[in-house]
Scaffold this active site. Sequence first.
Site, mmCIF file in Angstrom:
data_model
loop_
_atom_site.group_PDB
_atom_site.id
_atom_site.type_symbol
_atom_site.label_atom_id
_atom_site.label_comp_id
_atom_site.label_asym_id
_atom_site.label_seq_id
_atom_site.Cartn_x
_atom_site.Cartn_y
_atom_site.Cartn_z
ATOM 1 C CE1 TYR A 151 -2.365 3.303 2.428
ATOM 2 C CE2 TYR A 151 -3.775 2.460 0.687
ATOM 3 C CZ TYR A 151 -3.487 3.426 1.618
ATOM 4 O OH TYR A 151 -4.304 4.530 1.746
ATOM 5 C CG ASP A 246 5.937 3.669 0.446
ATOM 6 O OD1 ASP A 246 4.740 3.440 0.173
ATOM 7 O OD2 ASP A 246 6.285 4.428 1.373
ATOM 8 C CE LYS A 274 2.537 4.897 7.919
ATOM 9 N NZ LYS A 274 1.155 4.865 8.417
#
Length: 442
Positions: A151, A246, A274
Site C-alpha cells: 500500500y 516506500d 509517519k
Amino acid sequence: MARVTERPERAASAELQARAERVMPGGVSSPVRAWKAVGGSPPFVRSANGARIVTEDGAELLDFVGSWGPMLLGHAHPRIVEAVRGAATSGTSFGAPTEREVLLAERIAERVPSVEMVRFVNSGTEATMSAVRLARGVTERPLILKFEGCYHGHADAFLIRAGSGAATFGTPTSPGVPEGVAADTHIARFNDHGTVEAIFDVNPGKVAAVIVEPVVGNSGCIPPDAGYLEFLRDVTERHGALLIFDEVMTGLRLARGGAQELYGVTPDLTTLGKVIGGGLPVGAYGGPRELMRRVSPAGDVYQAGTLSGNPLAMAAGLAMLDGIDADPGLYDHLDTLGQRLSDGMRAAIGDRGLADRLSFQRVGSMFCLYFTKGPVRNWDDAAKSDGERFAKWFHGLFERGIQVAPSGFEAGFLSAAHTEDDVDAFVTASREALGEAFGTAA
Ligand code: KE4
C-alpha cells in the site's frame, strides 16, 4: 489486567459514533479505523501517553497501533509536545521558507543513504504520488510496477490490488480509478523474480519505476527474502528504471537510516512519513540531487503544497529526531523488545498446538500475527489468514485492555515507551485470547 467489559460502559464512544456517522463517511477520517473487519465499533480516543491510550469511555488500553507507525518514542513524548507548543506560539503556518525545514532536510539527508535532497509534503500519499511523477518525468516512461499487497497511499495509480485498508475492505482496486490509470500500473508478486522480470520483458523501455515497501507492513509484516531487494536493485538498473523504496512506515523505524540501511540496498528515490513528523502530518520524498533537481521550481516536474514544511510539523519532526539521537541504544532496545515478543508469541502458539494455523513475523519493532501457517512471503500467503479467528483474538485482546490494529493486514508497532512487562502482558493476553478463539484448552 481488568477486562474492558468491567470498565465504564462504552456509551460515550457509542454516542460519538452515532453522531460521527451522520456527518462523516463511516464515522471516521480513515477507513481502517472503523473496525469494519473485526466487527463492533471503535472506541473514541480522549488522550494518549507513552504506550497507552485513554478512551472517551474512561478505559485505558495498552496500544500496539501507535497511530499506524509514527509513535516510535511513544505517545505525547515530552520533547515533541514541548517543540510543538513552542513553535505554535510563533505562528502555525507561513507559506514561506523556514529554518526548521532546512534543519530537518539536512538531518534526513545525513541519515538516509539514498537521500541528498528532500521535498516535504503533508502525507505519505503525497510523497509516493510525487515520487512516481518524478520517476516518470525523469525517465519519460509511463508504467510503474508495484507489488500486490503493498500500500502506497490512496493516489489512483496505487489503488490497484493494494494492501492495508484497501485489502481489508476487499477493494484492492477501487471504483473511481480510470481504466487508463490502472493500465499504467503493473502488479508483481513480492519475493518473486519471475513476475517482475516478465513485466519488464513484456514492456521494454516503458517501466519508469518499481515502487516497493522494503518490508511489507501493509500486508502485516512480510520481510524480503535474502537477496530480494538486491534483485530489485539489479533488475531496475538493467532496464533503466528507478527503484523507489516506500519507507513511509519503515523509515527511521527499522534503523536510523531505515530499511535501506538495515538491508544495505540503496534505492534511487525514497518516500518517508509517519516517524519523521512525530505524529503531525508530514511526508517527504528524496534522493540524489541529480534526480531531485528536476522537481519544481529547480526543475520542471511540478509538485506543490500549501502546508508543506509546516512549522509545527517540522518542529515535531526535529524533536523526534532529537529523541532518537539522544538514545544511541534505541534500535537495539526495540529489537530486543521485539525478540522478547516474538519468543513469547511463538511459545504461546506452540503451547496451544497452533503452529500449523498461526505464524508470527517480525522485523525490528514491526510485527504481525498471521492466522495462517507461515512463512508468509507475499500477499497470496497473507490472504489465506482466517479473518474470523483474527477478529476473535482482536476482541479478546481488547477485552483485556490491549489494542492492536483492527485488521489482519496491518503491522503492529513497538515503541520506546513499551516495557518488557507490556510485551509480556501482550503475550499473556494473546495466549488466553487464542484459547478462546480456537477453543483450545487453557
Ligand atoms: P498516508 O497518506 O496515509 O499518510 O500514507 C500512505 C502510506 C504510504 N506508504 C506506506 C508504506 C504506508 O504504510 C502508508 C499508510 N499506512 C497506513 C497504515 N498501514 C495508514 C493508515 C490509514 O490508512 O489510516
